[in-house]
Design an enzyme around this catalytic site. Structure first.
Site, mmCIF file in Angstrom:
data_model
loop_
_atom_site.group_PDB
_atom_site.id
_atom_site.type_symbol
_atom_site.label_atom_id
_atom_site.label_comp_id
_atom_site.label_asym_id
_atom_site.label_seq_id
_atom_site.Cartn_x
_atom_site.Cartn_y
_atom_site.Cartn_z
ATOM 1 N N SER A 176 4.611 5.195 3.610
ATOM 2 C CA SER A 176 5.697 4.250 3.358
ATOM 3 C C SER A 176 5.205 2.845 3.693
ATOM 4 C CB SER A 176 6.933 4.639 4.181
ATOM 5 O OG SER A 176 8.042 3.828 3.828
ATOM 6 N N HIS A 203 6.726 5.670 -0.653
ATOM 7 C CA HIS A 203 8.074 5.106 -0.792
ATOM 8 C C HIS A 203 8.001 3.770 -1.519
ATOM 9 C CE1 HIS A 203 9.423 7.479 3.038
ATOM 10 N NE2 HIS A 203 9.227 8.256 1.993
ATOM 11 N N ASP A 300 10.052 10.748 7.808
ATOM 12 C CA ASP A 300 9.822 11.513 6.591
ATOM 13 C C ASP A 300 8.439 12.166 6.645
ATOM 14 O OD1 ASP A 300 10.312 12.563 4.095
ATOM 15 O OD2 ASP A 300 9.547 10.800 3.030
#
Length: 358
Positions: A176, A203, A300
């Protein structure tokens, strides 16, 4: 009184010092407007405001700041060209690109993230409205809240020999914030002769993905595709999750492995999420799966990492020192555990050291 003295006095008095910000923008108007927005908050303070990359490097040679706001379009050395030097000179400072060219999906935006920017924000062309000030403060807060605490590493022997992984048939990478820069370091460490398929969930909004895939192909020296439903997962290729669906693996009718795209809500709230990707490689490849978690906010990937490890696979996570944000890799290292915790280039070396069967 010097800025460093003010911070020292606050620390001595037991007060929480505001996070220091360096503004780098060639526009006097922009520097003044953004400076007023920052000083109007209680959490941030302008440590300096300069008009060129050269002046920024000179400032950073003397002062430490926590955040650098960087314009991309400047005379002389532009922001993109200066980014790697500013990352090094900033000694851990998070760089937020604030530029009129930092539009979602724009080549300059993805390039800035790949070079080490922690985040980007489009600067208004006609004026600085209140909404921009609110978004700016929110982005600054996100960077500070996710900043890892300072770690003093003990002096010891040189780094141990890199681990050797058991044979594997797939590599799945989740990342991310700060992950694009980490990805570029990791992929450059893997030779183009490496044929094991690589799956990536980063992401990013869907508008970024075509350019992102093209950049990865250049970095890795192999084809890179944005995942499509029922796309075969083939040796020697990279597949990246689209911005609006989770990337999963499933068994095809011919016995091979193909892509399945799903859009259910994830535990992390992310779309796409790393967890479904990890869960699916654990199911399809078992002990011959390798998961990787790079820089990113939140947790995540930590649930899916448990699935990979439970299936006998390997988990490699980025170390704290090299991460822009150690949220995702830290959640795995401190939770499910990790086969190894390393900088991205060394993760790439470990992956390149032992790949799939011929």
């Amino acid at each position: 009184m010097a800025f460093s003295s003010i911070l020292a006095d606050l620390a001595e008095a037991g007060e929480v010092a505001p996070a220091s910000v360096l503004i780098v923008d060639d526009s006097v108007v922009a520097r003044a407007a953004i400076g007023r927005m920052i000083d109007a908050t209680s959490r941030f303070v302008v440590a300096g405001a300069v008009g060129t990359a050269r002046e920024a490097l000179a400032f950073l040679a003397v002062h430490r700041v926590e955040i650098i706001l960087l314009d991309l379009e400047m005379p002389g050395v532009d922001g993109l060209t200066a980014l790697p030097d500013l990352v090094a000179a900033g000694q851990g400072a998070r760089i937020l690109v604030v530029s009129s060219t930092a539009v979602d999906g724009a080549a300059a935006t993805v390039h800035a993230l790949a070079l080490g920017a922690a985040d980007t924000l489009e600067k208004p062309v006609t004026g600085f409205a209140r909404r921009f000030a609110e978004v700016l403060e929110e982005r600054l807060g996100r960077l500070i809240e996710s900043a890892p605490e300072t770690v003093i590493l003990p002096v010891g022997p040189p780094r141990r020999t890199l681990p050797m992984l058991p044979a594997f048939d797939v590599v799945a990478i989740g990342a991310s914030t700060g992950g694009i820069h980490a990805l570029s370091r990791l992929l450059r460490a893997i030779p183009s002769s490496f044929h094991t398929p690589i799956l990536i969930t980063q992401h990013l909004p869907g508008s970024f993905m075509p350019y992102f895939a093209a950049q990865l192909a250049l970095l890795a020296g192999r084809p890179c595709d944005v995942a499509e439903e029922r796309m075969p997962i083939r040796p020697g290729r990279i597949v990246v999750a689209p911005g609006d669906a989770h990337l999963r693996c499933a068994r095809a009718l011919d016995g091979g492995i193909m892509v399945r795209l799903t859009r259910e809500a994830s535990v992390s709230g992310c779309m796409p999420s790393v967890d479904p990707m990890f869960a699916s490689i654990a199911e399809m490849f078992g002990p011959r799966a390798v998961g990787v978690v790079l820089s990113g906010m939140g947790r995540d990937g930590s649930i899916g990492a448990q699935d990979v490890l439970a299936a006998g696979g390997s988990m490699l996570v980025q170390d704290r020192a090299s991460s822009v944000v150690w949220g995702m890799p830290g959640a795995v290292a401190n939770g499910a555990g990790a086969t190894a915790v390393l900088p991205p280039d060394e993760i790439g070396q470990v992956i390149a050291g032992r790949s799939a069967r011929p």
